[in-house]
Write a protein that holds these residues in place. Sequence first.
Motif, PDB file in Angstrom:
ATOM      1  N   ILE A 242       0.828  -1.202   0.000  1.00 12.21           N
ATOM      2  CA  ILE A 242       0.000   0.000   0.000  1.00 12.21           C
ATOM      3  C   ILE A 242       0.864   1.256   0.000  1.00 12.21           C
ATOM      4  CG2 ILE A 242      -1.588   1.367   1.428  1.00 12.21           C
ATOM      5  CD1 ILE A 242      -2.842  -1.308   2.301  1.00 12.21           C
ATOM      6  N   LEU A 243       1.888   1.259   0.830  1.00  7.22           N
ATOM      7  CA  LEU A 243       2.768   2.426   0.917  1.00  7.22           C
ATOM      8  C   LEU A 243       3.511   2.650  -0.387  1.00  7.22           C
ATOM      9  CD1 LEU A 243       3.860   4.643   2.758  1.00  7.22           C
ATOM     10  CD2 LEU A 243       5.667   3.054   3.470  1.00  7.22           C
ATOM     11  N   GLY A 244       3.977   1.564  -1.022  1.00  9.84           N
ATOM     12  CA  GLY A 244       4.678   1.702  -2.291  1.00  9.84           C
ATOM     13  C   GLY A 244       3.813   2.312  -3.371  1.00  9.84           C
ATOM     14  N   VAL A 245       2.554   1.876  -3.429  1.00  9.33           N
ATOM     15  CA  VAL A 245       1.629   2.427  -4.419  1.00  9.33           C
ATOM     16  C   VAL A 245       1.286   3.875  -4.095  1.00  9.33           C
ATOM     17  CG1 VAL A 245      -0.711   2.267  -5.334  1.00  9.33           C
ATOM     18  CG2 VAL A 245       0.653   0.195  -5.054  1.00  9.33           C
ATOM     19  N   ASP A 246       1.056   4.154  -2.819  1.00  4.33           N
ATOM     20  CA  ASP A 246       0.576   5.474  -2.426  1.00  4.33           C
ATOM     21  C   ASP A 246       1.688   6.521  -2.393  1.00  4.33           C
ATOM     22  OD1 ASP A 246      -1.326   7.353  -1.485  1.00  4.33           O
ATOM     23  OD2 ASP A 246      -0.621   7.025   0.562  1.00  4.33           O
TER      24      ASP A 246
ATOM     25  N   ASP B 196      -4.972  10.955   4.530  1.00  6.09           N
ATOM     26  CA  ASP B 196      -3.925  11.502   3.672  1.00  6.09           C
ATOM     27  C   ASP B 196      -4.326  11.511   2.205  1.00  6.09           C
ATOM     28  OD1 ASP B 196      -2.359  11.974   5.827  1.00  6.09           O
ATOM     29  OD2 ASP B 196      -0.925  10.360   5.453  1.00  6.09           O
ATOM     30  N   SER B 197      -5.154  10.550   1.808  1.00  4.32           N
ATOM     31  CA  SER B 197      -5.556  10.478   0.405  1.00  4.32           C
ATOM     32  C   SER B 197      -6.414  11.663  -0.009  1.00  4.32           C
ATOM     33  CB  SER B 197      -6.313   9.171   0.147  1.00  4.32           C
ATOM     34  OG  SER B 197      -7.603   9.196   0.762  1.00  4.32           O
ATOM     35  N   ARG B 198      -6.958  12.380   0.948  1.00  2.00           N
ATOM     36  CA  ARG B 198      -7.810  13.519   0.655  1.00  2.00           C
ATOM     37  C   ARG B 198      -7.022  14.833   0.592  1.00  2.00           C
ATOM     38  NH1 ARG B 198     -13.109  12.113   1.537  1.00  2.00           N
ATOM     39  NH2 ARG B 198     -13.736  14.242   2.086  1.00  2.00           N
ATOM     40  N   ARG B 199      -5.712  14.749   0.825  1.00  2.00           N
ATOM     41  CA  ARG B 199      -4.867  15.930   0.732  1.00  2.00           C
ATOM     42  C   ARG B 199      -4.160  15.960  -0.620  1.00  2.00           C
ATOM     43  NH1 ARG B 199      -1.860  14.912   6.526  1.00  2.00           N
ATOM     44  NH2 ARG B 199      -3.629  15.400   7.900  1.00  2.00           N
ATOM     45  N   PRO B 200      -3.830  17.135  -1.122  1.00  2.00           N
ATOM     46  CA  PRO B 200      -3.082  17.227  -2.385  1.00  2.00           C
ATOM     47  C   PRO B 200      -1.725  16.556  -2.267  1.00  2.00           C
ATOM     48  CG  PRO B 200      -4.007  19.360  -1.768  1.00  2.00           C
ATOM     49  CD  PRO B 200      -4.191  18.455  -0.585  1.00  2.00           C
ATOM     50  N   VAL B 201      -1.257  15.970  -3.376  1.00  2.00           N
ATOM     51  CA  VAL B 201       0.040  15.296  -3.381  1.00  2.00           C
ATOM     52  C   VAL B 201       1.147  16.262  -2.983  1.00  2.00           C
ATOM     53  CG1 VAL B 201       1.735  14.099  -4.806  1.00  2.00           C
ATOM     54  CG2 VAL B 201      -0.699  13.656  -5.127  1.00  2.00           C
ATOM     55  N   GLU B 202       1.059  17.517  -3.433  1.00  2.00           N
ATOM     56  CA  GLU B 202       2.088  18.508  -3.124  1.00  2.00           C
ATOM     57  C   GLU B 202       2.213  18.730  -1.624  1.00  2.00           C
ATOM     58  OE1 GLU B 202      -0.371  18.884  -5.220  1.00  2.00           O
ATOM     59  OE2 GLU B 202       0.615  18.880  -7.175  1.00  2.00           O
ATOM     60  N   GLN B 203       1.081  18.674  -0.922  1.00  2.00           N
ATOM     61  CA  GLN B 203       1.100  18.873   0.524  1.00  2.00           C
ATOM     62  C   GLN B 203       1.835  17.733   1.213  1.00  2.00           C
ATOM     63  OE1 GLN B 203      -2.752  19.565   2.225  1.00  2.00           O
ATOM     64  NE2 GLN B 203      -1.984  19.580   4.315  1.00  2.00           N
TER      65      GLN B 203
ATOM     66  N   GLN C 173       2.820   3.577  -8.754  1.00  2.00           N
ATOM     67  CA  GLN C 173       2.562   4.822  -8.039  1.00  2.00           C
ATOM     68  C   GLN C 173       2.215   6.007  -8.933  1.00  2.00           C
ATOM     69  OE1 GLN C 173       4.625   7.752  -7.413  1.00  2.00           O
ATOM     70  NE2 GLN C 173       3.387   8.551  -5.713  1.00  2.00           N
ATOM     71  N   PRO C 174       2.899   6.201 -10.076  1.00  2.00           N
ATOM     72  CA  PRO C 174       2.546   7.367 -10.908  1.00  2.00           C
ATOM     73  C   PRO C 174       1.079   7.397 -11.341  1.00  2.00           C
ATOM     74  CG  PRO C 174       4.646   6.463 -11.585  1.00  2.00           C
ATOM     75  CD  PRO C 174       4.067   5.488 -10.606  1.00  2.00           C
ATOM     76  N   TYR C 175       0.466   6.226 -11.492  1.00  5.06           N
ATOM     77  CA  TYR C 175      -0.920   6.177 -11.924  1.00  5.06           C
ATOM     78  C   TYR C 175      -1.867   6.704 -10.858  1.00  5.06           C
ATOM     79  CZ  TYR C 175      -5.447   4.159 -13.206  1.00  5.06           C
ATOM     80  OH  TYR C 175      -6.770   3.971 -13.490  1.00  5.06           O
ATOM     81  N   PHE C 176      -1.480   6.560  -9.594  1.00  3.18           N
ATOM     82  CA  PHE C 176      -2.387   6.879  -8.495  1.00  3.18           C
ATOM     83  C   PHE C 176      -2.174   8.263  -7.907  1.00  3.18           C
ATOM     84  CE2 PHE C 176      -2.233   2.190  -8.457  1.00  3.18           C
ATOM     85  CZ  PHE C 176      -3.579   1.949  -8.673  1.00  3.18           C
ATOM     86  N   VAL C 177      -1.311   9.072  -8.513  1.00  2.00           N
ATOM     87  CA  VAL C 177      -1.128  10.425  -7.983  1.00  2.00           C
ATOM     88  C   VAL C 177      -2.265  11.358  -8.418  1.00  2.00           C
ATOM     89  CG1 VAL C 177       1.365  10.225  -7.869  1.00  2.00           C
ATOM     90  CG2 VAL C 177       0.321  11.142  -9.945  1.00  2.00           C
TER      91      VAL C 177
END
Length: 207
Positions: free
Chosen positions: A32-36, A96-103, A174-178
């Motif tokens: 999960i961590l690797g994907v996220d 965490d999934s509800r926060r922007p990736v940049e954050q 991971q790039p697909y899920f950003v």
Amino acid sequence: MDTLSLSTLLAFFATAIAVELTPGPNMAYLAILGVDRGRVAGIFAVAGVALGLAIVGGLAAIGLAALISEVDWLYQAVRWAGVLYLVWLGYDTWRDSRRPVEQHTLTVSNWIFFRRGLITNLLNPKAAAFYLSVLPNFLADGAMPSAFLTLAAVYVLAATLVHIAIVLGASALQPYFVQPHHRERLGIVFGLLLVVIAIWLLIATRS
């Protein structure tokens, strides 16, 4: 000083690999961590897991892990702490999934994932169970603590190799899920999966 034959070390290494390839909290969390979060965060978590396994192995060598297993309230305290920690990780993953990736990039240190990997294993009674039930089968009667610690080190090595492979494989996705809509959906799925793993751990470790 005890010496372990090469055949014993190889047999134990193969057993450790087989054990680590079975589904469990480490495999699920690292995938999960690797994907996220990607490869770097995953490797930090792997290092924490390795340290946790090494500490539990050391405790088993001096008898503290056996004491925890034999004293019911201590065992139950560790067991429930591990379950509740996984539930909290599930909630944190969803949040965490509800926060922007940049954050995430700006505010989250990879050492957080190292700490989580460490704590998860310190609170995982199944790690102690391996040292107490599987590892002794590869030791001769009256073996010195040095032989136990050697096999514990082999187990940590085997587990780390499996965990690195899991992180590298998962992080390739991971790039697909950003993308925000993918992150929110996967956050729900991953969060629920960690809760399911917590329930599984609770059932699997009842004594």
